[in-house]
Write an enzyme that holds these catalytic residues in place. Structure first.
Site, PDB file in Angstrom:
ATOM      1  N   SER A  90       3.347  -2.083  10.412  1.00 10.57           N
ATOM      2  CA  SER A  90       4.799  -2.183  10.619  1.00 10.57           C
ATOM      3  C   SER A  90       5.361  -3.563  10.267  1.00 10.57           C
ATOM      4  O   SER A  90       6.231  -4.091  10.973  1.00 10.57           O
ATOM      5  CB  SER A  90       5.167  -1.794  12.055  1.00 10.57           C
ATOM      6  OG  SER A  90       4.791  -0.447  12.298  1.00 10.57           O
ATOM      7  N   GLU A 106      -5.624  -4.368  10.841  1.00 11.40           N
ATOM      8  CA  GLU A 106      -4.510  -3.495  11.194  1.00 11.40           C
ATOM      9  C   GLU A 106      -4.784  -2.793  12.527  1.00 11.40           C
ATOM     10  O   GLU A 106      -5.569  -1.831  12.567  1.00 11.40           O
ATOM     11  CB  GLU A 106      -4.303  -2.426  10.112  1.00 11.40           C
ATOM     12  CG  GLU A 106      -4.090  -3.012   8.734  1.00 11.40           C
ATOM     13  CD  GLU A 106      -3.537  -1.994   7.741  1.00 11.40           C
ATOM     14  OE1 GLU A 106      -2.429  -2.215   7.237  1.00 11.40           O
ATOM     15  OE2 GLU A 106      -4.213  -0.982   7.487  1.00 11.40           O
ATOM     16  N   GLY A 147       2.802  -1.108   4.301  1.00  9.21           N
ATOM     17  CA  GLY A 147       2.832   0.297   3.915  1.00  9.21           C
ATOM     18  C   GLY A 147       4.263   0.742   3.671  1.00  9.21           C
ATOM     19  O   GLY A 147       4.810   0.571   2.573  1.00  9.21           O
ATOM     20  N   GLY A 148       4.894   1.288   4.695  1.00  3.02           N
ATOM     21  CA  GLY A 148       6.240   1.862   4.579  1.00  3.02           C
ATOM     22  C   GLY A 148       7.243   0.959   3.866  1.00  3.02           C
ATOM     23  O   GLY A 148       8.004   1.422   3.012  1.00  3.02           O
ATOM     24  N   HIS A 168      -9.539   1.953   4.881  1.00  4.60           N
ATOM     25  CA  HIS A 168      -8.296   2.008   5.643  1.00  4.60           C
ATOM     26  C   HIS A 168      -8.484   2.946   6.841  1.00  4.60           C
ATOM     27  O   HIS A 168      -9.198   3.947   6.742  1.00  4.60           O
ATOM     28  CB  HIS A 168      -7.151   2.510   4.746  1.00  4.60           C
ATOM     29  CG  HIS A 168      -5.815   2.360   5.389  1.00  4.60           C
ATOM     30  ND1 HIS A 168      -5.363   3.219   6.353  1.00  4.60           N
ATOM     31  CD2 HIS A 168      -4.839   1.437   5.222  1.00  4.60           C
ATOM     32  CE1 HIS A 168      -4.161   2.839   6.761  1.00  4.60           C
ATOM     33  NE2 HIS A 168      -3.822   1.746   6.085  1.00  4.60           N
ATOM     34  N   ASN A 184       0.863  -1.187   0.000  1.00  5.06           N
ATOM     35  CA  ASN A 184       0.000   0.000   0.000  1.00  5.06           C
ATOM     36  C   ASN A 184       0.897   1.233   0.000  1.00  5.06           C
ATOM     37  O   ASN A 184       1.507   1.564   1.012  1.00  5.06           O
ATOM     38  CB  ASN A 184      -0.881  -0.043   1.264  1.00  5.06           C
ATOM     39  CG  ASN A 184      -1.632   1.251   1.492  1.00  5.06           C
ATOM     40  OD1 ASN A 184      -1.758   2.085   0.594  1.00  5.06           O
ATOM     41  ND2 ASN A 184      -2.146   1.416   2.710  1.00  5.06           N
TER      42      ASN A 184
HETATM   43  P1  PGA Z   1       2.827   0.383   7.663  1.00  2.00           P
HETATM   44  O1  PGA Z   1       1.367   0.658   7.071  1.00  2.00           O
HETATM   45  O2  PGA Z   1       3.327  -0.899   7.069  1.00  2.00           O
HETATM   46  O3  PGA Z   1       3.643   1.582   7.224  1.00  2.00           O
HETATM   47  O4  PGA Z   1       2.683   0.293   9.144  1.00  2.00           O
HETATM   48  C1  PGA Z   1       0.459  -0.398   6.922  1.00  2.00           C
HETATM   49  C2  PGA Z   1      -0.852   0.109   6.385  1.00  2.00           C
HETATM   50  O5  PGA Z   1      -1.340   1.123   6.877  1.00  2.00           O
HETATM   51  O6  PGA Z   1      -1.418  -0.480   5.437  1.00  2.00           O
END
Ligand code: PGA
Length: 225
Positions: free
Chosen positions: A187, A150, A208-209, A93, A9
């Site tokens: 994360s 999440e 995400g990141g 989300h 994402n």
């Molecule tokens: P993150 O984001 O991996 O940066 O924690 C996950 C998400 O919000 O889909």
């Protein structure tokens, strides 16, 4: 063999040039993906032509769609507008629920829209109650939908949930939606991904990141396989 979904994402990130560079590196270095594994990349809407113009070795998704059909809804992207381009659509989300006032009712409308055009919804929930409301308001979700669980504290914080806790939450969601694949997000990194995909109720991860850098996302995929 259990299916495995790895969803990247990108959120609100990347210029066209940055997206093209990412795609170049990713496509050149992508490992052989076994048949039971689905890699899904959800870039920004502006990047969709770049991705769909190449034979990309993964499935494409969007991060949101409009709750409405096509028509006089300035600035919105209707599900039917992307139906021939993407296979998945993330809905609800927690960042949208928090910053854009997206309620369970709006989420349900969006899920109906994407189901009506043959896109698989990936509904993001941060607790079991949100999954319960979804199951009650859109029973047809169970045919093709996925849940991305999440917990709020874990998103973008660098502090993931433990695989044990995430598996317990996913087990409760399975109590409501027994057939639905459940992904964990928050994360996730190359270092911790195995812990999550090795649990009983978790069938993949939302990233995400760690999906923004092509090399990091590739390491995460390799670690998960
Ligand atoms: P993150 O984001 O991996 O940066 O924690 C996950 C998400 O919000 O889909």
């Amino acid at each position: 063999m259990k299916n495995l979904f790895i969803l990247g994402n990108w959120k609100s990130n990347k210029t066209m040039t940055e997206a093209a560079n990412w795609l170049e590196i990713f496509s050149k270095n992508m490992p052989q993906i076994p048949g039971h594994v689905s890699i899904i990349v959800c870039p920004g809407f502006i990047h969709l032509p770049l991705f769909s113009s190449r034979t990309a070795p993964f499935a494409l998704g969007v991060q949101n769609v409009s709750a409405y059909e096509t028509g006089a809804f300035t600035g919105e992207i209707a599900a039917s507008m992307v139906a021939n381009t993407v296979s998945y659509a993330m809905i609800g989300h927690s960042e949208r629920r928090k910053h854009l006032g997206e309620t369970d009712e709006v989420v349900a409308e969006k899920v109906k829209r994407v189901l009506s055009v043959g896109i698989r919804p990936v509904v993001c929930v941060s607790d079991v109650a949100q999954a319960e409301k979804l199951a009650a308001s859109v029973p047809e979700f169970t045919k093709t939908g996925l849940i991305l669980y999440e917990p709020l504290f874990a998103i973008g914080s660098g502090k993931s949930d433990s695989p044990e806790n995430a598996n317990i939450a996913a087990g409760s969601i399975h109590g409501i939606l027994p057939e639905t694949p459940i992904l964990y997000g928050g994360s996730v990194t190359a270092e911790n991904v195995r812990g999550f995909v090795g649990t009983e109720h978790i069938t993949g991860v939302g990233v995400g990141g760690a999906s923004l850098d092509a090399a990091k996302f590739l390491s995460l995929i390799s670690a998960a396989l």
